[in-house]
Design a protein around this motif. Sequence first.
Motif: not given
Length: 263
Positions: A44, A46, A108, A111-112
């Motif tokens: 993903w 971020a 992370i 960041g989602w």
Amino acid sequence: MNILIVYAHPEPRSLNGSLKDFAVSHLQAAGHAVQVSDLYAMQWKAGLDARDSLDPPVDGRFDASADSRRAFDADRQSADIKLEQDKLRWADVLILQFPLWWYSMPAIMKGWVDRVYANGFAYGVGEHSDARWGERFGEGVMSGKRAMVMVSTGGWESHYAPRGIGGPIDDILFPIQHGILFYPGFAVLPPFVTYRTGKIDDAKFAALCTALGDRLDTLGSTPPIPFRPQNAGDYDIPALTLKADITPGLEGFGAHRAAVDDV
């Protein structure tokens, strides 16, 4: 129910990985539909930036909020953001699962949130006036859905007690439970916390799975944390401070939880 687990741990064989696998199997065996967003496995992205829109910034200057809204309204968000938003629309229950790293979620997962919670999707919605200040903190696009934090920490439970050195676990999780989950309308269930992760042997893991299974079995019935809704009369608007007659003398995070008699 439809259940989305957003999971952040880089090692599949970790305690978190084992608990995630147990949760998925247990929920599916009970007849629930489950999706998992395994952020490390997905690699993903971020950082929120101009690449989150398919169109370039206006005049070449990136504005996180304005560009997010423009991309959302025009259906020009990047594909990974749209997919996660669709998962949230699908879900009846959201579970955020992560290890507590430096008193918060891994970068992370933050960041989602930063990218998926787009302007117009999770914030920036509703009437802003002297009577209401947007659909948030108890209202919003996630109203009618439930959410739970599933978190692990290497520290002892006593370290996160009201007088513990780390501070009360409810205070540590307040920005996540109140600010990330309650803000767009989720009814937030009490967290499932695993302490002393480095001391979990087979017997303790079995007991942990039993306790987790019990929590998962009651996702639809467990009373949520009684956070005070923003637009229900407890707050002065637009100052968004608690009215003088609401928990007088009480300050801090605890003031934003209703007493049992108030519920």
